[in-house]
Design a protein around this motif. Structure first.
Motif, PDB file in Angstrom:
ATOM      1  N   ASN A 315       0.826  -1.208   0.000  1.00  0.00           N
ATOM      2  CA  ASN A 315       0.000   0.000   0.000  1.00  0.00           C
ATOM      3  C   ASN A 315       0.866   1.267   0.000  1.00  0.00           C
ATOM      4  O   ASN A 315       0.614   2.220  -0.737  1.00  0.00           O
ATOM      5  N   LEU A 316       1.912   1.253   0.828  1.00  0.00           N
ATOM      6  CA  LEU A 316       2.813   2.404   0.908  1.00  0.00           C
ATOM      7  C   LEU A 316       3.530   2.638  -0.420  1.00  0.00           C
ATOM      8  O   LEU A 316       3.532   3.761  -0.948  1.00  0.00           O
ATOM      9  N   PHE A 317       4.115   1.577  -0.985  1.00  0.00           N
ATOM     10  CA  PHE A 317       4.865   1.724  -2.231  1.00  0.00           C
ATOM     11  C   PHE A 317       3.945   2.085  -3.399  1.00  0.00           C
ATOM     12  O   PHE A 317       4.362   2.786  -4.329  1.00  0.00           O
ATOM     13  N   THR A 318       2.697   1.596  -3.353  1.00  0.00           N
ATOM     14  CA  THR A 318       1.729   1.952  -4.393  1.00  0.00           C
ATOM     15  C   THR A 318       1.445   3.439  -4.362  1.00  0.00           C
ATOM     16  O   THR A 318       1.440   4.112  -5.402  1.00  0.00           O
ATOM     17  N   LYS A 319       1.191   3.970  -3.177  1.00  0.00           N
ATOM     18  CA  LYS A 319       0.918   5.402  -3.043  1.00  0.00           C
ATOM     19  C   LYS A 319       2.105   6.241  -3.507  1.00  0.00           C
ATOM     20  O   LYS A 319       1.938   7.265  -4.179  1.00  0.00           O
ATOM     21  N   GLN A 320       3.305   5.809  -3.157  1.00  0.00           N
ATOM     22  CA  GLN A 320       4.509   6.532  -3.585  1.00  0.00           C
ATOM     23  C   GLN A 320       4.652   6.498  -5.105  1.00  0.00           C
ATOM     24  O   GLN A 320       5.004   7.502  -5.732  1.00  0.00           O
ATOM     25  N   LEU A 322       2.216   5.993  -7.393  1.00  0.00           N
ATOM     26  CA  LEU A 322       1.147   6.779  -8.013  1.00  0.00           C
ATOM     27  C   LEU A 322       1.491   8.266  -7.995  1.00  0.00           C
ATOM     28  O   LEU A 322       1.267   8.987  -8.965  1.00  0.00           O
ATOM     29  N   LYS A 323       2.049   8.708  -6.874  1.00  0.00           N
ATOM     30  CA  LYS A 323       2.447  10.114  -6.763  1.00  0.00           C
ATOM     31  C   LYS A 323       3.591  10.424  -7.725  1.00  0.00           C
ATOM     32  O   LYS A 323       3.589  11.461  -8.399  1.00  0.00           O
ATOM     33  N   ALA A 324       4.567   9.519  -7.806  1.00  0.00           N
ATOM     34  CA  ALA A 324       5.726   9.733  -8.680  1.00  0.00           C
ATOM     35  C   ALA A 324       5.316   9.809 -10.153  1.00  0.00           C
ATOM     36  O   ALA A 324       5.878  10.587 -10.921  1.00  0.00           O
ATOM     37  N   TYR A 325       4.315   8.994 -10.541  1.00  0.00           N
ATOM     38  CA  TYR A 325       3.863   8.981 -11.932  1.00  0.00           C
ATOM     39  C   TYR A 325       2.675   9.905 -12.178  1.00  0.00           C
ATOM     40  O   TYR A 325       2.097   9.909 -13.270  1.00  0.00           O
ATOM     41  N   ASN A 326       2.302  10.673 -11.141  1.00  0.00           N
ATOM     42  CA  ASN A 326       1.196  11.630 -11.249  1.00  0.00           C
ATOM     43  C   ASN A 326      -0.099  10.949 -11.698  1.00  0.00           C
ATOM     44  O   ASN A 326      -0.791  11.402 -12.608  1.00  0.00           O
ATOM     45  N   LEU A 327      -0.403   9.828 -11.043  1.00  0.00           N
ATOM     46  CA  LEU A 327      -1.609   9.069 -11.362  1.00  0.00           C
ATOM     47  C   LEU A 327      -2.669   9.290 -10.289  1.00  0.00           C
ATOM     48  O   LEU A 327      -2.349   9.458  -9.115  1.00  0.00           O
ATOM     49  N   LYS A 328      -3.926   9.254 -10.706  1.00  0.00           N
ATOM     50  CA  LYS A 328      -5.028   9.492  -9.777  1.00  0.00           C
ATOM     51  C   LYS A 328      -5.266   8.305  -8.862  1.00  0.00           C
ATOM     52  O   LYS A 328      -5.480   8.443  -7.669  1.00  0.00           O
ATOM     53  N   ASP A 329      -5.265   7.121  -9.428  1.00  0.00           N
ATOM     54  CA  ASP A 329      -5.556   5.911  -8.658  1.00  0.00           C
ATOM     55  C   ASP A 329      -4.908   4.725  -9.346  1.00  0.00           C
ATOM     56  O   ASP A 329      -4.322   4.837 -10.400  1.00  0.00           O
ATOM     57  N   GLY A 330      -5.042   3.572  -8.737  1.00  0.00           N
ATOM     58  CA  GLY A 330      -4.439   2.358  -9.279  1.00  0.00           C
ATOM     59  C   GLY A 330      -3.973   1.489  -8.127  1.00  0.00           C
ATOM     60  O   GLY A 330      -4.072   1.869  -6.965  1.00  0.00           O
ATOM     61  N   GLY A 331      -3.455   0.332  -8.451  1.00  0.00           N
ATOM     62  CA  GLY A 331      -2.956  -0.538  -7.389  1.00  0.00           C
ATOM     63  C   GLY A 331      -3.342  -1.982  -7.584  1.00  0.00           C
ATOM     64  O   GLY A 331      -3.808  -2.388  -8.656  1.00  0.00           O
ATOM     65  N   PHE A 332      -3.151  -2.756  -6.536  1.00  0.00           N
ATOM     66  CA  PHE A 332      -3.278  -4.202  -6.597  1.00  0.00           C
ATOM     67  C   PHE A 332      -4.611  -4.681  -6.023  1.00  0.00           C
ATOM     68  O   PHE A 332      -5.069  -4.162  -5.005  1.00  0.00           O
ATOM     69  N   THR A 333      -5.192  -5.675  -6.675  1.00  0.00           N
ATOM     70  CA  THR A 333      -6.421  -6.259  -6.154  1.00  0.00           C
ATOM     71  C   THR A 333      -6.088  -7.093  -4.913  1.00  0.00           C
ATOM     72  O   THR A 333      -4.925  -7.437  -4.674  1.00  0.00           O
ATOM     73  N   LYS A 334      -7.123  -7.433  -4.158  1.00  0.00           N
ATOM     74  CA  LYS A 334      -6.940  -8.234  -2.951  1.00  0.00           C
ATOM     75  C   LYS A 334      -6.275  -9.571  -3.274  1.00  0.00           C
ATOM     76  O   LYS A 334      -5.400 -10.045  -2.536  1.00  0.00           O
ATOM     77  N   GLU A 335      -6.685 -10.168  -4.395  1.00  0.00           N
ATOM     78  CA  GLU A 335      -6.127 -11.467  -4.800  1.00  0.00           C
ATOM     79  C   GLU A 335      -4.640 -11.349  -5.133  1.00  0.00           C
ATOM     80  O   GLU A 335      -3.840 -12.229  -4.799  1.00  0.00           O
ATOM     81  N   ALA A 336      -4.266 -10.237  -5.794  1.00  0.00           N
ATOM     82  CA  ALA A 336      -2.856 -10.021  -6.135  1.00  0.00           C
ATOM     83  C   ALA A 336      -2.018  -9.798  -4.879  1.00  0.00           C
ATOM     84  O   ALA A 336      -0.890 -10.305  -4.771  1.00  0.00           O
ATOM     85  N   ILE A 337      -2.577  -9.067  -3.925  1.00  0.00           N
ATOM     86  CA  ILE A 337      -1.871  -8.822  -2.656  1.00  0.00           C
ATOM     87  C   ILE A 337      -1.667 -10.137  -1.912  1.00  0.00           C
ATOM     88  O   ILE A 337      -0.596 -10.390  -1.351  1.00  0.00           O
ATOM     89  N   ASN A 338      -2.677 -10.992  -1.930  1.00  0.00           N
ATOM     90  CA  ASN A 338      -2.561 -12.305  -1.275  1.00  0.00           C
ATOM     91  C   ASN A 338      -1.456 -13.136  -1.920  1.00  0.00           C
ATOM     92  O   ASN A 338      -0.691 -13.822  -1.236  1.00  0.00           O
ATOM     93  N   MET A 339      -1.364 -13.071  -3.247  1.00  0.00           N
ATOM     94  CA  MET A 339      -0.334 -13.829  -3.955  1.00  0.00           C
ATOM     95  C   MET A 339       1.061 -13.296  -3.616  1.00  0.00           C
ATOM     96  O   MET A 339       2.000 -14.068  -3.386  1.00  0.00           O
ATOM     97  N   LEU A 340       1.184 -11.983  -3.555  1.00  0.00           N
ATOM     98  CA  LEU A 340       2.466 -11.373  -3.194  1.00  0.00           C
ATOM     99  C   LEU A 340       2.847 -11.715  -1.757  1.00  0.00           C
ATOM    100  O   LEU A 340       4.015 -11.941  -1.446  1.00  0.00           O
TER     101      LEU A 340
END
Length: 456
Positions: A315-320, A322-340
């Motif tokens: 969650n932390l790295f996603t927010k960082q 998104l900010k670095a790429y000037n994106l509004k939203d995005g990230g990993f689904t719950k299933e992807a987070i579970n796999m990671l």
């Protein structure tokens, strides 16, 4: 959810209206993009479908302007051009996706559903500026030690595998110390050639050696009143180790080629991913320096030993990102987070951060699902699938009391399956099967009878 469509073809506007309304999306249509930016500001849509080519304006120029908005919508570019340069430009300026004409209806529906997921995705309250996160018992202990290390002027030795975040912890110690308003100087001992390390650390006088045309202050003098971080301290040459020991004991620095000494007030923080005790035994690291550095030691556990921290780190790295790429939203689904979370991460936190950055840069604001994850993550999960199924079978037998002799039941099933498959692969050649299994051929004969294996 609200969408705006900008296109100068009436047939396209009509088709898009029909399609979007079927997907329960409120839609407004515009045949010109000349005032698109003002309209978007007024309407605050979730999605904008924007044509690239207009008689009175350029869709890519409009996209550039939209990308600068503080509250910007998802922008999907639509175009009759199929040249790759338009696609590259659109993605470069922050488009969520690019769809060519004639439309693929299924593709548009997929885009809408992905954006709906992103909009509905709950965002956890983690500050993107945070240095580190972790609520596991292991990291709780690390944070306790950071607090204690911050209030002492004694050296601190941070140990742990490569990629666990040793420099982040060093920064944290400095931040919470009474030296936080002064310099934090970091130096990687492994990155500097052996013949230059002393001059980098302690400085030199003009004329001290060939090429020393001016006086240079070393890192220790630059860090005076602050903190110095010596990463990969195990790579420090033996001669420089002696000079470092003097700095720690006497609190002064003598530049190369100088008879003068300069008093320094510095918090020394060192880090290593190697076993310094072993290096001491091998004569590669000074024993007196080791004991001086390890007055206060902090061990950072590898990520595989604190898996409960992985979702919060993602969650932390996603927010960082998104900010670095000037994106509004995005990230990993719950299933992807579970796999990671189930991955072992040999590269630790650094590897996780690199994966998150790579995925966000590649898929931008699109929800990242398990099938989009790197091959090494999916491969690791596939490899361990049989263990998961075996575990489920064992639990099923225990919980449902299907067997009073679970141990023998499971062992016999696995043994029988192993021998059967080995015989199948070797065309019932007992000698070859014994080599495959790593057991004596007489054992195979015995098990064939005991387990009732049909050699045919």
């Amino acid at each position: 959810m609200k969408a705006l469509v900008f296109d100068d073809e009436k047939s396209i506007l009509k088709a898009m209206k029909k399609l979007l309304e079927k997907e329960n999306v409120e839609v407004k249509l515009y045949d010109s993009a000349k005032k698109a930016l003002n309209i978007i500001k007024e309407e605050s849509p979730d999605i904008v479908f924007l044509d690239i080519s207009f008689k009175d304006s350029n869709g890519l120029e409009v996209l550039k302007q939209i990308s600068k908005l503080e509250e910007k919508p998802y922008v999907v570019m639509i175009s009759g051009y199929d040249e790759y340069n338009y696609l590259i430009e659109a993605m470069k300026f922050g488009a969520y996706d690019y769809i060519p004409k004639p439309f693929d209806v299924a593709k548009i529906k997929e885009i809408i559903n992905d954006i709906k997921k992103s909009i509905n995705k709950k965002s956890e309250n983690v500050n993107a500026k945070s240095e580190i996160v972790g609520k596991s018992p292991a990291m709780t202990q690390v944070f306790k030690l950071v607090g204690r290390a911050a209030i002492t002027d004694e050296p601190v030795l941070i140990t742990g595998e490569s990629g666990t975040g040793k420099e982040v912890i060093a920064n944290l110690i400095h931040k919470f110390s009474n030296r936080s308003k002064n310099q934090f100087v970091a130096i990687n001992c492994a990155a500097i050639p052996e013949d230059l390390i002393e001059s980098e650390l302690f400085g030199y006088e003009k004329g001290a050696f060939t090429g020393a045309n001016t006086k240079k202050e070393g890192k220790f003098l630059l860090a005076d009143k602050g903190s110095i971080f010596l990463d990969e301290i195990s790579e420090l040459p033996y001669n420089a180790q002696g000079k470092l020991l003097r700095v720690l004991q006497e609190k002064d620095v003598s530049p190369i080629g100088s008879n003068k000494t300069y008093k320094v007030d510095i918090k020394v923080i060192a880090a290593t991913n190697k076993d310094l005790k072993k290096l001491v035994e091998e004569g590669k690291f000074r024993e007196d320096l080791y004991y001086r550095l390890s007055v206060f030691e902090i061990y950072i556990p590898p990520l595989r030993e604190r898996k409960e921290d992985i979702p919060e780190l993602i969650n932390l790295f996603t927010k960082q990102a998104l900010k670095a790429y000037n994106l509004k939203d995005g990230g990993f689904t719950k299933e992807a987070i579970n796999m990671l979370t189930n991955y072992s991460f040999p590269g630790n936190v650094r590897q996780l951060k690199n994966i998150v950055n790579r995925m966000i840069s590649l898929y931008r604001e699109r929800p990242i699902t398990p099938e989009l994850l790197p091959a090494e993550i999916k491969g690791n999960i596939e490899k361990d699938k049989w263990l998961k199924f075996l575990k489920e079978e064992i639990n099923d037998l225990f919980i449902l009391n299907k067997s009073e002799n679970v141990y023998n039941n499971i062992v016999n099933k696995v043994e029988k399956l192993l021998i059967e498959e080995a015989l199948n692969l070797t065309n019932n050649n007992i000698s070859k099967a014994s080599k495959l299994l790593g057991i004596h051929r007489n054992t195979i004969h015995k098990k064939i009878k005991e387990l009732g294996i049909d050699k045919k």
